[in-house]
Write a protein that holds these residues in place. Sequence first.
Motif, short mmCIF file in Angstrom:
data_model
loop_
_atom_site.label_atom_id
_atom_site.label_comp_id
_atom_site.label_asym_id
_atom_site.label_seq_id
_atom_site.Cartn_x
_atom_site.Cartn_y
_atom_site.Cartn_z
N GLN A 43 0.82 -1.21 0.00
CA GLN A 43 0.00 0.00 0.00
C GLN A 43 0.86 1.25 0.00
O GLN A 43 0.55 2.23 -0.69
N SER A 44 1.94 1.22 0.75
CA SER A 44 2.81 2.39 0.83
C SER A 44 3.47 2.70 -0.50
O SER A 44 3.50 3.84 -0.94
N PHE A 45 3.96 1.67 -1.17
CA PHE A 45 4.63 1.90 -2.45
C PHE A 45 3.63 2.26 -3.56
O PHE A 45 3.98 2.99 -4.49
N ASN A 46 2.39 1.77 -3.44
CA ASN A 46 1.39 2.05 -4.47
C ASN A 46 0.73 3.41 -4.30
O ASN A 46 0.17 3.95 -5.25
N SER A 47 0.77 3.96 -3.08
CA SER A 47 0.04 5.19 -2.81
C SER A 47 0.78 6.44 -3.25
O SER A 47 0.20 7.51 -3.32
N ARG A 48 2.04 6.33 -3.51
CA ARG A 48 2.81 7.51 -3.89
C ARG A 48 4.07 7.08 -4.64
O ARG A 48 4.38 5.89 -4.69
N ASN A 49 4.78 8.05 -5.18
CA ASN A 49 6.06 7.75 -5.83
C ASN A 49 7.13 7.66 -4.76
O ASN A 49 7.89 8.60 -4.50
N ALA A 50 7.16 6.52 -4.09
CA ALA A 50 8.04 6.36 -2.94
C ALA A 50 9.48 6.13 -3.38
O ALA A 50 9.75 5.49 -4.40
N GLY A 51 10.39 6.67 -2.59
CA GLY A 51 11.80 6.41 -2.80
C GLY A 51 12.17 5.05 -2.23
O GLY A 51 11.32 4.32 -1.72
N PRO A 52 13.42 4.69 -2.27
CA PRO A 52 13.84 3.38 -1.75
C PRO A 52 13.63 3.27 -0.25
O PRO A 52 13.68 4.26 0.48
N ALA A 53 13.36 2.05 0.19
CA ALA A 53 13.19 1.77 1.62
C ALA A 53 14.36 0.91 2.09
O ALA A 53 15.03 0.25 1.30
N ARG A 54 14.60 0.95 3.39
CA ARG A 54 15.61 0.10 4.00
C ARG A 54 14.98 -0.67 5.15
O ARG A 54 14.16 -0.14 5.88
N LEU A 55 15.41 -1.91 5.28
CA LEU A 55 14.82 -2.79 6.29
C LEU A 55 15.82 -3.06 7.39
O LEU A 55 17.01 -3.32 7.13
N LEU A 56 15.34 -2.98 8.60
CA LEU A 56 16.15 -3.25 9.79
C LEU A 56 15.61 -4.52 10.45
O LEU A 56 14.41 -4.59 10.75
N LEU A 57 16.45 -5.51 10.63
CA LEU A 57 16.06 -6.77 11.29
C LEU A 57 16.75 -6.84 12.64
O LEU A 57 17.98 -6.72 12.72
N ARG B 270 6.99 8.37 12.08
CA ARG B 270 5.54 8.17 12.03
C ARG B 270 5.10 7.26 10.90
O ARG B 270 4.22 6.41 11.07
N ASP B 271 5.67 7.41 9.71
CA ASP B 271 5.21 6.66 8.54
C ASP B 271 5.97 5.36 8.32
O ASP B 271 5.67 4.63 7.37
N ASP B 272 6.95 5.06 9.17
CA ASP B 272 7.70 3.82 9.02
C ASP B 272 6.88 2.64 9.54
O ASP B 272 5.91 2.80 10.28
N GLU C 234 11.91 5.91 2.55
CA GLU C 234 12.59 7.12 2.06
C GLU C 234 13.58 7.67 3.09
O GLU C 234 13.56 8.85 3.44
N ALA C 235 14.42 6.81 3.63
CA ALA C 235 15.46 7.23 4.58
C ALA C 235 16.82 6.83 4.02
O ALA C 235 16.99 5.72 3.53
N ASP C 236 17.79 7.74 4.10
CA ASP C 236 19.12 7.40 3.60
C ASP C 236 19.85 6.51 4.61
O ASP C 236 19.40 6.31 5.75
N GLY C 237 20.98 5.98 4.19
CA GLY C 237 21.71 5.03 5.02
C GLY C 237 22.14 5.60 6.35
O GLY C 237 22.03 4.94 7.40
N ASP C 238 22.63 6.84 6.37
CA ASP C 238 23.08 7.44 7.63
C ASP C 238 21.94 7.60 8.62
O ASP C 238 22.10 7.39 9.82
#
Length: 400
Positions: A243-257, A292-294, A310-314
């Motif tokens: 839903q998040s990727f389809n609702s807007r032109n989202a930038g890349p995401a990063r996953l934290l495990l 909030r949106d993560d 849409e968060a950079d690596g740093d």
Amino acid sequence: MVASTLVAMLCAHLLCFSVMFLLISRRLPGNRMGMDFFAAGNLLLALAYILQLVEGGPAWSVMSVVNHTLTLAAPIAYWLGAMRFFGRQVRLWRSLIIFSVAYGIAQCLVQWSAGPTARYAMLAAMASVLFFVMTITVIYGVRTFAKDLYGEMFFFALLIGGICILNALKFLKIVDGGLDALHMDSRFQMIFYIYMSTLATIVPPSIVWLVLRRLTDSLRNMAARDPMTDLLNRRGLLDALTQSFNSRNAGPARLLLLDVDHFKRINDTYGHQAGDEVICQVADILRSTVRRDDLTGRIGGEEFVAVFLEADGDRVIHLAERLRASVESQAIKVAGSGNVLRCTVTIGISPPFHGAHDLEDALRQADAALYRGKAAGRNRIESAEVFNSVSVEDPKAAIV
């Protein structure tokens, strides 16, 4: 005769749906979604119209005072029921009793000081004001507490706005033509009764639809969340990410495990209740750390996930370090004993990915990074992008 038939049919509709709402409310848990309040509103309005049929026309009597009071008490019950539907804790009968006493006194004062025409004009004016406030509340709800019911709320706003306009016109007709404007077979009264009969046919099924939709959404939400922590499960995470990727032109995401270190040892030493408390505390820290949106989820016994949109690596590394440090610093009291324990976590970070279809690959890469962190001593952050880590001894080291 036609008007009396319409009012009689309206009463039958109201009474039938009042019983139906009451039966539905008995099947619902918690605040019953306001269905018992809606049942009361229908009953009050039906009684008001029954008294109107018995009266036969404008009059000054105890029955007339009760009729006017019930006519205005009904929309108040609907309004309170809507508040209950959206989770507000309000009381029905206390509010109605206070209003009924106050409005009964007001009727007597207006009757004795200005006459019957003023009393009936006051009823129309009060009804118009009540429904106007309800319409504004519904429109406000579309932008705030009922964003997920945009179409339904807009529909209700139109219907309630129609009642508001008709009551305002009735007020003007009474002021201009006196009590003759209230003759049951007059053209205006016929239009009024037809509109009210239409509402009595349309609105109750619409309210049932809202309840069914809310229950369906609740079941869907339960199926998408971990019952212990209320975080998303794997299925819920995939749906939310789609839903998040389809609702807007989202930038890349990063996953934290994230994985709790030596969790089996915690269970064996302190018991499964302590293990559950650790899980819940880590979930709370995770919720409070992300933006909030993560997205946050629990995908295994002691494994948690955060997806940073849409968060950079740093930025992700900074949030991961905050999370790691918060878990390490907070003591956990074990219920039923004097024991206090601390735990640590190891975190793996995936490379950026661009869609929900890449979730499994991101999980796999973050998992590989996490296990490198475990092998390197635990309580650290490891990135899948490069073979570099942030450890306890060097928490501010950057991963490029």
